[in-house]
Design an enzyme around this catalytic site. Sequence first.
Site, PDB file in Angstrom:
ATOM      1  N   HIS A 184      23.825  38.155  30.739  1.00 33.20           N
ATOM      2  CA  HIS A 184      25.040  39.070  30.469  1.00 33.20           C
ATOM      3  C   HIS A 184      24.857  40.762  31.459  1.00 33.20           C
ATOM      4  O   HIS A 184      23.411  40.907  31.152  1.00 33.20           O
ATOM      5  CB  HIS A 184      25.139  39.825  29.019  1.00 33.20           C
ATOM      6  CG  HIS A 184      26.277  40.064  28.548  1.00 33.20           C
ATOM      7  ND1 HIS A 184      27.549  39.654  28.303  1.00 33.20           N
ATOM      8  CD2 HIS A 184      26.058  41.637  28.395  1.00 33.20           C
ATOM      9  CE1 HIS A 184      28.431  40.150  28.540  1.00 33.20           C
ATOM     10  NE2 HIS A 184      27.423  42.116  27.604  1.00 33.20           N
ATOM     11  N   SER A 211      32.448  42.988  30.264  1.00 31.90           N
ATOM     12  CA  SER A 211      32.209  43.445  29.353  1.00 31.90           C
ATOM     13  C   SER A 211      33.065  43.966  28.158  1.00 31.90           C
ATOM     14  O   SER A 211      34.306  43.487  28.938  1.00 31.90           O
ATOM     15  CB  SER A 211      30.499  43.178  28.357  1.00 31.90           C
ATOM     16  OG  SER A 211      29.912  43.046  27.630  1.00 31.90           O
TER      17      SER A 211
END
Length: 410
Positions: A388, A247
């Site tokens: 995610h 990320s």
Amino acid sequence: IFPSLLFAQEFIPNYDESKVPDYQLPDPLAFENGEKVNSLADWEKKRVETLRYFETEVYGISPAWDGEMKTEIISEKQNAVGGKAIRKEVKLSLIRQGKQVDIYVLIYLPKSSSRSPVFLGLNFYGNHTLSEHQAIRVTDAWIRNNETYGSSDNRASEKGRGKRRENWAVEEAINRGYGIATLYYGELDPDFDDGFENGVHALYQEERNENSWGAVAAWAWGLSRVMDYLETLREVDGEKVAVLGHSRLGKAALWAGAIDTRFAMVISNNSGCGGAALSRRRYGETVGRINRVFPHWFAGKFDHYNENEDALPVDQHQLIALMAPRPVYIASGVDDRWADPKGEFLSGLYSNPVYQLFGKTGMPVNEQPDVDQPVMGDIGYHVRSGGHGMLPYDMHQYFNFADKHWKVHP
Ligand code: GCU
């Protein structure tokens, strides 16, 4: 209410592929004056031009390191991970012009080899979240609040201990002959908009301008300082250090790999906007949105491209191209649409001309592979089922990728 919050509420991401605007990407093999890059010697010049644009327009210019680093082993265990690894935690003090920043690196090295390849990456919630062992320090740096990982009042706590163990797949790494080195990213630069007064920015008192380094660049810069240290260790194979990140820390890993070619492999896990995803697609998170919500991440100049992506002199496929000819892995999660999985794949694909100049293939397929079908050429790619996160599945692929390129078989 902060204007940025107001904007955050109003922002509606596009998740409709048919609404992705027509866009034209800069040719990674054309100079600004239109001339073509025809040789590796030309590429060296083009590489400098490309890197410069990412510095001035996107991440900001990081200073050269001219300070002093002191090292101190704060704990060490010879029989970690079921007796198969050595575990150390090392304090690195970065000292410059009377200022000092301390960072703490947790290192696991397999005993199966006297000189191991290492995966180096920043972590989100502190070194102690990787292991149940009390010896591992709880960071005292500013940290984002998270109930699951035990942080509150912007402080980490014992409650987070071991909570991220699986994500880092330490045991699998060790079994397969890889070391893991990690540190808490907030020790390099706390992740809030502080006017660049703390973290490693504080080591440099230069006047800031719109091209100065932001937080992503500071995290990347810190990875290079850890690399400086790893290079001094005989038990680490300095030619085989992979930089990895998830990320926002995937953005940092990519930028570290672009600037610092000592990283022999670069791994982006769900890095999204400002990472592997193409900015011009405006799918999911956009340049305008990221700059408004995270004003401290990039160079001030990046704001210039809010809702104005076509004016960017570079797009993120050229960031991937900066890794060439080194192996790079890009991973997405199919439900992580915010990070634009397809745009991440396309960055890899469109960096191919540069890999081809080196006589390599780059991304080995022209279409985004199906879910859970990793492909591994010079560029690796997978889109995992789920959202995610950096999961054991992801780590497993990275070890396979390293096996393929480095032929590690303990
Ligand atoms: C936010 C941000 C992303 C970032 C992510 C993360 O979602 O918008 O750009 O990658 O946080 O770091 O988890």
